[in-house]
Write a protein that holds these residues in place. Sequence first.
Motif, PDB file in Angstrom:
ATOM      1  N   PRO A 133      -1.037   9.474   2.529  1.00 52.74           N
ATOM      2  CA  PRO A 133      -1.038   8.429   1.490  1.00 52.74           C
ATOM      3  C   PRO A 133      -1.469   8.928   0.120  1.00 52.74           C
ATOM      4  CG  PRO A 133      -2.975   8.216   2.869  1.00 52.74           C
ATOM      5  CD  PRO A 133      -2.158   9.326   3.469  1.00 52.74           C
ATOM      6  N   GLY A 134      -1.965  10.173   0.047  1.00 46.57           N
ATOM      7  CA  GLY A 134      -2.463  10.679  -1.217  1.00 46.57           C
ATOM      8  C   GLY A 134      -1.403  10.851  -2.281  1.00 46.57           C
ATOM      9  N   LEU A 135      -0.126  11.011  -1.877  1.00 47.84           N
ATOM     10  CA  LEU A 135       0.925  11.149  -2.880  1.00 47.84           C
ATOM     11  C   LEU A 135       1.066   9.870  -3.694  1.00 47.84           C
ATOM     12  CD1 LEU A 135       3.667  13.080  -0.860  1.00 47.84           C
ATOM     13  CD2 LEU A 135       2.026  13.996  -2.505  1.00 47.84           C
ATOM     14  N   ARG A 136       1.046   8.725  -3.035  1.00 48.08           N
ATOM     15  CA  ARG A 136       1.137   7.464  -3.774  1.00 48.08           C
ATOM     16  C   ARG A 136      -0.077   7.277  -4.667  1.00 48.08           C
ATOM     17  NH1 ARG A 136      -0.074   1.643  -3.440  1.00 48.08           N
ATOM     18  NH2 ARG A 136       1.788   0.468  -4.063  1.00 48.08           N
ATOM     19  N   ALA A 137      -1.247   7.655  -4.171  1.00 50.21           N
ATOM     20  CA  ALA A 137      -2.466   7.513  -4.973  1.00 50.21           C
ATOM     21  C   ALA A 137      -2.378   8.321  -6.262  1.00 50.21           C
ATOM     22  CB  ALA A 137      -3.679   7.945  -4.155  1.00 50.21           C
ATOM     23  N   ALA A 138      -1.598   9.398  -6.232  1.00 54.83           N
ATOM     24  CA  ALA A 138      -1.405  10.235  -7.418  1.00 54.83           C
ATOM     25  C   ALA A 138      -0.140   9.865  -8.180  1.00 54.83           C
ATOM     26  CB  ALA A 138      -1.358  11.702  -7.004  1.00 54.83           C
ATOM     27  N   ALA A 162       0.810  -1.218   0.000  1.00 54.07           N
ATOM     28  CA  ALA A 162       0.000   0.000   0.000  1.00 54.07           C
ATOM     29  C   ALA A 162       0.837   1.258   0.000  1.00 54.07           C
ATOM     30  CB  ALA A 162      -0.945  -0.002   1.209  1.00 54.07           C
ATOM     31  N   GLY A 163       2.160   1.130  -0.009  1.00 55.30           N
ATOM     32  CA  GLY A 163       3.018   2.293  -0.053  1.00 55.30           C
ATOM     33  C   GLY A 163       3.582   2.664   1.308  1.00 55.30           C
ATOM     34  N   VAL A 164       4.635   3.480   1.277  1.00 55.42           N
ATOM     35  CA  VAL A 164       5.393   3.774   2.484  1.00 55.42           C
ATOM     36  C   VAL A 164       4.582   4.566   3.498  1.00 55.42           C
ATOM     37  CG1 VAL A 164       6.434   5.880   1.521  1.00 55.42           C
ATOM     38  CG2 VAL A 164       7.618   4.611   3.325  1.00 55.42           C
ATOM     39  N   ALA A 165       3.727   5.477   3.047  1.00 52.36           N
ATOM     40  CA  ALA A 165       2.944   6.277   3.996  1.00 52.36           C
ATOM     41  C   ALA A 165       1.969   5.405   4.768  1.00 52.36           C
ATOM     42  CB  ALA A 165       2.201   7.392   3.261  1.00 52.36           C
ATOM     43  N   VAL A 166       1.261   4.533   4.071  1.00 51.40           N
ATOM     44  CA  VAL A 166       0.314   3.644   4.743  1.00 51.40           C
ATOM     45  C   VAL A 166       1.054   2.693   5.674  1.00 51.40           C
ATOM     46  CG1 VAL A 166      -1.370   1.789   4.409  1.00 51.40           C
ATOM     47  CG2 VAL A 166      -1.423   3.810   2.931  1.00 51.40           C
ATOM     48  N   ALA A 167       2.217   2.191   5.248  1.00 51.71           N
ATOM     49  CA  ALA A 167       2.987   1.288   6.101  1.00 51.71           C
ATOM     50  C   ALA A 167       3.413   1.992   7.391  1.00 51.71           C
ATOM     51  CB  ALA A 167       4.201   0.759   5.349  1.00 51.71           C
ATOM     52  N   ARG A 168       3.879   3.220   7.285  1.00 52.02           N
ATOM     53  CA  ARG A 168       4.258   3.956   8.493  1.00 52.02           C
ATOM     54  C   ARG A 168       3.048   4.221   9.382  1.00 52.02           C
ATOM     55  NH1 ARG A 168       7.913   7.931   5.121  1.00 52.02           N
ATOM     56  NH2 ARG A 168       9.855   6.746   5.030  1.00 52.02           N
ATOM     57  N   ASN A 169       1.917   4.551   8.762  1.00 56.18           N
ATOM     58  CA  ASN A 169       0.713   4.793   9.551  1.00 56.18           C
ATOM     59  C   ASN A 169       0.225   3.524  10.241  1.00 56.18           C
ATOM     60  OD1 ASN A 169       0.698   7.510   8.890  1.00 56.18           O
ATOM     61  ND2 ASN A 169      -0.698   7.253   7.164  1.00 56.18           N
ATOM     62  N   THR A 170       0.377   2.383   9.577  1.00 58.26           N
ATOM     63  CA  THR A 170       0.031   1.111  10.214  1.00 58.26           C
ATOM     64  C   THR A 170       0.912   0.867  11.427  1.00 58.26           C
ATOM     65  OG1 THR A 170      -0.722   0.139   8.119  1.00 58.26           O
ATOM     66  CG2 THR A 170      -0.091  -1.391   9.872  1.00 58.26           C
ATOM     67  N   ALA A 171       2.199   1.119  11.285  1.00 55.54           N
ATOM     68  CA  ALA A 171       3.110   0.961  12.423  1.00 55.54           C
ATOM     69  C   ALA A 171       2.746   1.917  13.547  1.00 55.54           C
ATOM     70  CB  ALA A 171       4.554   1.189  11.965  1.00 55.54           C
ATOM     71  N   LEU A 172       2.422   3.165  13.199  1.00 55.55           N
ATOM     72  CA  LEU A 172       2.043   4.146  14.214  1.00 55.55           C
ATOM     73  C   LEU A 172       0.804   3.688  14.977  1.00 55.55           C
ATOM     74  CD1 LEU A 172       2.424   6.978  15.474  1.00 55.55           C
ATOM     75  CD2 LEU A 172       0.976   7.882  13.622  1.00 55.55           C
ATOM     76  N   ALA A 173      -0.191   3.171  14.257  1.00 54.04           N
ATOM     77  CA  ALA A 173      -1.437   2.735  14.892  1.00 54.04           C
ATOM     78  C   ALA A 173      -1.227   1.554  15.821  1.00 54.04           C
ATOM     79  CB  ALA A 173      -2.472   2.382  13.823  1.00 54.04           C
ATOM     80  N   ASN A 174      -0.182   0.781  15.596  1.00 54.08           N
ATOM     81  CA  ASN A 174       0.102  -0.395  16.416  1.00 54.08           C
ATOM     82  C   ASN A 174       1.219  -0.154  17.428  1.00 54.08           C
ATOM     83  OD1 ASN A 174      -1.474  -2.968  15.313  1.00 54.08           O
ATOM     84  ND2 ASN A 174      -0.969  -1.651  13.567  1.00 54.08           N
ATOM     85  N   SER A 175       1.573   1.089  17.618  1.00 50.28           N
ATOM     86  CA  SER A 175       2.648   1.434  18.553  1.00 50.28           C
ATOM     87  C   SER A 175       2.076   2.083  19.807  1.00 50.28           C
ATOM     88  CB  SER A 175       3.649   2.371  17.887  1.00 50.28           C
ATOM     89  OG  SER A 175       3.056   3.647  17.631  1.00 50.28           O
TER      90      SER A 175
END
Length: 341
Positions: free
Chosen positions: A177-182, A72-85
């Motif tokens: 995550p919008g940068l990857r979407a674009a 899903a891209g680096v932004a989503v991956a970082r946000n997933t880690a943040l949500a689980n931290s």
Amino acid sequence: MRAATMPLVSVLIPAFNAQQTIAESLRSAQRQTYADLEIIVVDDGSTDDTPKIVSRFGEQDPRIVLIRQANAGVAVARNTALANSEGSLIAPLDADDLWHPQKIERQVANLHHAPDDVGLDYCWFVDIDVDSVVTRCYANRLEGDVYHPLILDNFIGNSSVPLIRRALLEQIGGWEPGLRAANAQGCEDWLLYLQIAERARVVLSPAFLVGYRQLPQAMSRNVHQMTRSYEMTMSYARARRPDIPQELFARSRRDFDRYISGMCKDATHRTTTIRHVLASISRRSLNGPHNFSLLRELARRLRRTPHAASHLGIGAGAGAHGYPFSAIEADLRCPICDPGD
């Protein structure tokens, strides 16, 4: 029981097909002198052995947690880690970068003594090559309200540098995550730092604490994608801060074109190099010294052979250049790159 003066630091590592570097990056996190860490790795749909390597580390170190998700891209991956931290301080680390052992300890101490309106601590960094050998150093001394300087340049440098207060990151909503979407990945960190600078001040831990790996296949080497990402990031800044003079954005674009031309170092990218250097000149056509400097730089780049910037040699006057990142001192003063006081 965690002491009040020892906040938990959450290390967030997004990883995609990082089997060649993830082990070294994890070891650099494990070896921190600041031990109160959790290390959360989000495997972003890797098709290589990245998750197996991380799992083996997790079996030996309970601080390391692996989360897997579809790409899903680096932004989503970082946000997933943040949500689980759980940490009150957040330390992003890319899966190919390295930390000096004192990195987190120094930054936690610096933030601890900083005023409440400070939201981010950054440090200096060095470029490293595929063999983790230092090729260049980056140091500056900007602190405080840094929004205007961040328009000109992402002087914080890369995603593995900052230590960020969690409350501020959650207020912003994490990485965009919008940068990857674009199809415009590349400036997620720059955008985040601008969003932080809108709300908080910045402090510096003046030491070389990060090894930023430069690889030909890195996302930042996709110059067309990076250009789109830059343009979207500056559009955000213009919309948020209409009071900023347009000349500041014009200077930023000239410097960005120059930066992009530096990303194109091999013969297959010579056309792109020339185009971006000429674009920078056209935006400042009446400035002779600026243009002469750019043309001289262009000529040097077009003569350069691949990897000529690496392994500049170990010896007097070379500073950190040519040494493994693990061998350099955090408080080194590189006579080539360090601007001094």
